[in-house]
Design a protein around this motif. Structure first.
Motif: not given
Ligand code: DP6
Length: 359
Positions: A199-205, A253-254
């Motif tokens: 899961v890419h950083e963009n979807f963290k938090n 997500f990747k």
């Protein structure tokens, strides 16, 4: 994995009494579960963000009783006895009895509290049923201390599903998949699993601000809605589409592709409501302010190039989703332009969380 694996081996050393407390979150589906078969088996796979602020805390106290003829329990919400919750819990107990054979041996006191207001139009069944399932699993673990951590969570999710389908996505992990999908080996119709890929950083938090457009009781229960997918003219295509959308999300997500994420998530939300509008009987859960908010989000996104989008539950409330690095700008927009459409100006700031906790 088969249902039979959740039937415990016989155990005679029952505890006299005790109590366990768990806090479990709500979740918001990105690919929606809408349509189920017998035994709470979903017609299509779904994936959700686990939330952090919207939670239910449940204390389950139990004491051994002499007769084992029936279930015996009382439910309290915020300290007040809540008899109208009992039929749903009775049904839940009936469905899970063969997997937890001790249920009729005890009197249970179920004390529950939500971090969000009961009358917010936010469904508490996901957080409530998962918290209760975890408390019950804590009893099972006392009876059989060999239960591994992974099985504990998996069975809690399996049980929670039998209380309310979406509840099985509230146990562990920030992104959770429920329902068999051919590209996700671990996925199952029986329980939710932590999304297993990158899961890419963009979807963290990621943020989710829930705009409370209508805080009333649901006009149509999810169970009735799910049932209307039987003989629904578009059901087959819809279930196919959910598989395809989840496939596409794997790459999204990747690589962190927010544009495609928005297209899929908004389309899923509108498709869910389109299914309601085209079932027989048909119904509309969106309110005029739901549409006002959607149009405002679209205009703001066009004007600013930000990646804010919306999703909907089975109700009129709007979940506004946006990435962490745009949070300040989007939050200003929400406060200045969207809160006016909320009932009494009420909204809830949430973000991705990681699952349930024992207290
Ligand atoms: C629209 O899990 O509330 O939120 O299994 O009958 O309890 P039951 O239904 P429920 O349905 C939730 C439907 C949804 C979409 C979703 O969460 O995937």
């Amino acid at each position: 994995m088969l249902e039979q694996q959740f039937i415990p081996k016989a155990c005679n050393n029952l505890l006299e009494s005790g109590s366990f407390t768990w806090s479990s979150p709500s979740n918001i589906a990105l690919v929606k579960y809408w349509g189920k078969r017998e035994h709470q088996i979903p017609e299509n796979p779904s994936v959700s963000f686990t939330l952090d602020a919207c939670k239910t805390t449940t204390t389950l106290s139990f004491s051994k009783k002499s007769n084992q003829d029936e279930f015996s329990f009382d439910v309290f919400l915020d300290g007040k006895q809540q008899d109208d919750f009992k039929p749903k819990i009775e049904t839940f107990f009936k469905r899970i009895e063969s997997y937890l054979p001790f249920l009729k041996d005890y009197y249970f006191k179920i004390e529950t509290a939500n971090t969000f207001p009961h009358s917010s139009g936010i469904a508490s069944s996901a957080s409530g049923m998962s918290a209760l399932a975890l408390c019950l699993m804590s009893i099972e673990k006392e009876l059989d201390s060999d239960i591994p951590e992974e099985f504990f969570i998996q069975k809690a999710s399996f049980l929670a599903r039998l209380g309310s389908g979406s509840a099985c996505r509230s146990l562990k992990g920030d992104l959770v998949v429920w329902g068999k999908h051919e590209e996700i080996d671990e996925s199952s119709d029986l329980f939710g699993v932590k999304y297993p890929f990158e899961v890419h950083e963009n979807f963290k938090n990621f943020h989710d601000t829930i705009l409370l457009v209508d805080k009333g009781e649901k006009q149509v229960s999810s169970t009735v809605g799910h049932n209307l997918m039987y003989n629904h003219p578009f059901a087959k295509e819809r279930f196919k589409q959910a598989h395809k959308n989840l496939s596409e999300l794997i790459n999204v997500f990747k690589v962190g592709d927010l544009k495609t994420f928005i297209n899929i998530v908004e389309s899923e939300a509108l498709t869910l409501h389109a299914m309601m509008m085209t079932s027989m009987p048909y119904f509309i859960l969106m309110k005029p302010n739901t549409l006002e908010i959607i149009n405002k989000i679209w205009a703001f996104r066009k004007e600013t190039g930000t990646h804010v989008c919306f999703t909907l539950d089975a109700g009129a409330n709007v979940h506004v989703l946006y990435p962490e690095n745009e949070a300040e700008q989007v939050y200003e927009f929400i406060k200045n332009e969207l809160v006016a459409y909320c009932q009494n100006g009420h909204y809830i700031c949430d973000r991705i969380g990681f699952g349930a906790k024992q207290l």
